[in-house]
Design an enzyme around this catalytic site. Structure first.
Site, short mmCIF file in Angstrom:
data_model
loop_
_atom_site.label_atom_id
_atom_site.label_comp_id
_atom_site.label_asym_id
_atom_site.label_seq_id
_atom_site.Cartn_x
_atom_site.Cartn_y
_atom_site.Cartn_z
N SER A 135 3.24 -2.08 10.46
CA SER A 135 4.68 -2.21 10.70
C SER A 135 5.24 -3.59 10.34
CB SER A 135 5.02 -1.83 12.15
OG SER A 135 4.64 -0.49 12.41
N GLY A 155 2.73 -0.93 4.35
CA GLY A 155 2.93 0.47 3.99
C GLY A 155 4.41 0.76 3.81
N GLY A 156 5.03 1.32 4.86
CA GLY A 156 6.41 1.82 4.78
C GLY A 156 7.41 0.87 4.13
N HIS A 166 -9.76 1.24 4.57
CA HIS A 166 -8.51 1.47 5.31
C HIS A 166 -8.78 2.45 6.45
CE1 HIS A 166 -4.42 2.59 6.31
NE2 HIS A 166 -4.04 1.49 5.68
N ASN A 179 0.88 -1.17 0.00
CA ASN A 179 0.00 0.00 0.00
C ASN A 179 0.92 1.22 0.00
OD1 ASN A 179 -1.75 2.08 0.42
ND2 ASN A 179 -2.43 1.42 2.45
N TRP A 180 1.06 1.82 -1.17
CA TRP A 180 2.00 2.94 -1.29
C TRP A 180 1.44 4.25 -0.72
CZ3 TRP A 180 4.43 2.27 -6.89
CH2 TRP A 180 5.40 1.27 -6.82
N LYS A 181 0.18 4.22 -0.29
CA LYS A 181 -0.42 5.43 0.30
C LYS A 181 -0.16 6.63 -0.61
CE LYS A 181 -0.32 3.22 4.78
NZ LYS A 181 -0.25 3.30 6.22
N GLU A 185 -5.71 -4.66 10.44
CA GLU A 185 -4.67 -3.65 10.68
C GLU A 185 -4.99 -2.88 11.95
OE1 GLU A 185 -2.59 -2.60 6.67
OE2 GLU A 185 -4.21 -1.19 7.04
N GLY A 202 2.41 2.38 10.89
CA GLY A 202 3.40 3.45 10.75
C GLY A 202 4.07 3.84 12.05
P1 13P Z 1 2.86 0.45 7.76
O1 13P Z 1 3.33 -0.85 7.16
O2 13P Z 1 3.63 1.64 7.28
O3 13P Z 1 2.72 0.36 9.25
O4 13P Z 1 1.36 0.67 7.20
C1 13P Z 1 0.43 -0.34 7.32
C2 13P Z 1 -0.75 0.00 6.48
O5 13P Z 1 -1.53 0.89 6.81
C3 13P Z 1 -0.93 -0.75 5.24
O6 13P Z 1 -2.19 -0.52 4.70
#
Ligand code: 13P
Length: 257
Positions: free
Chosen positions: A219, A240-241, A101, A15-17, A173, A179
């Site tokens: 995370s 995400g990250g 999300h 998920n590149w947000k 999640e 994050g």
């Molecule tokens: P992180 O992996 O950055 O904690 O984000 C998780 C997320 O929200 C994936 O949709």
């Protein structure tokens, strides 16, 4: 090591947000694809901002990596300034879309009713929804985690056909783990996901419950993916990250190697 149930193909989703320019998305693909080229055991998906979807279409179409969007509005067309419809995503070959999300629920006030409408609309359009559920820290501390997450999940599943239910992907999640560097322990994630699978079994039966793929998100990184994926009910990760760098996302997709 193959985690989860061997009947369910593991699925690792980026998920590149709201990150990356088009040029950065292109160079990510160039670096990433060779690193996972011989991996046919895991479904790998990249969910990118709208502006990058045609870049992914160009770079990924001949690969074993799928791509998806992070949002849409569930009406075919109309006066909805700033929104993007499912037919617009279909035109770009999009196969997946993230729905519900916590960032959309919390920052953009999407409620369970809209999430339910979006899940059904995505299926009707032939785009696979990734349904996200998760609790806030205060809800966890109050012992409400399972009731809250099961409530979000079951409400979003209302009105789906058996065929749709069988392909569902649910990402658990916990909001406090997103994050923050704080991962739920693999045992905590397994406990919640196992309870969610039981809630599906109770309402829809074992065939559906055994088919739904559950991901953990929050995370996830190369250091903790193997332990998470070794849990019997965890079939994947929504990342995400750690999905933003080709090496790191490749290590996640290649967690069995
Ligand atoms: P992180 O992996 O950055 O904690 O984000 C998780 C997320 O929200 C994936 O949709």
């Amino acid at each position: 090591m193959n985690g989860g149930n061997s009947l369910r193909t593991p699925i690792i989703i980026a998920n590149w947000k709201m990150y990356k320019t088009r040029a950065e998305a292109a160079s990510f693909c160039d670096a990433f694809l060779p690193l996972i080229a011989d991996n046919n055991d895991v479904d790998a998906v990249i969910c990118a901002p709208f502006t990058q979807l045609d870049v992914l279409q160009n770079r990924l179409s001949a690969s074993n990596v799928a791509y998806g969007a992070q949002n849409f509005y569930p009406v075919a067309e109309g006066a909805f300034t700033g929104e993007v419809s499912l037919p617009m995503l279909q035109e770009l070959g999009v196969q997946y879309v993230i729905v519900g999300h916590s960032e959309r629920r919390e920052l953009f006030k999407e409620d369970n009713a809209l999430v339910q409408q979006k899940v059904k609309a995505a299926y009707t359009a032939g785009i696979q929804p990734i349904l996200c559920v998760g609790e806030r820290l205060d809800q966890r501390e109050a012992g409400e985690t399972i009731a809250h997450c099961a409530g979000q999940m079951l409400s979003a599943m209302e009105g789906l056909s058996e065929a749709e239910l069988l392909t569902l992907i649910v990402a658990y999640e916990p909001i406090w783990a997103i994050g923050t560097g704080k991962t739920a322990t693999a045992a905590d994630a397994q406990e919640v996901i196992s309870a969610l699978r039981s809630a599906v079994a109770e309402k829809y039966g074992n065939t559906v419950a055994d088919a739904v793929r559950f991901q953990y998100g929050g995370s996830v990184k190369p250091e903790n993916i193997a332990e998470l994926m070794a849990q019997p009910d965890i079939d994947g990760a929504l990342v995400g990250g750690a999905s933003l760098k080709p090496d790191s996302f490749a290590q996640l997709v290649n967690y069995q190697k």
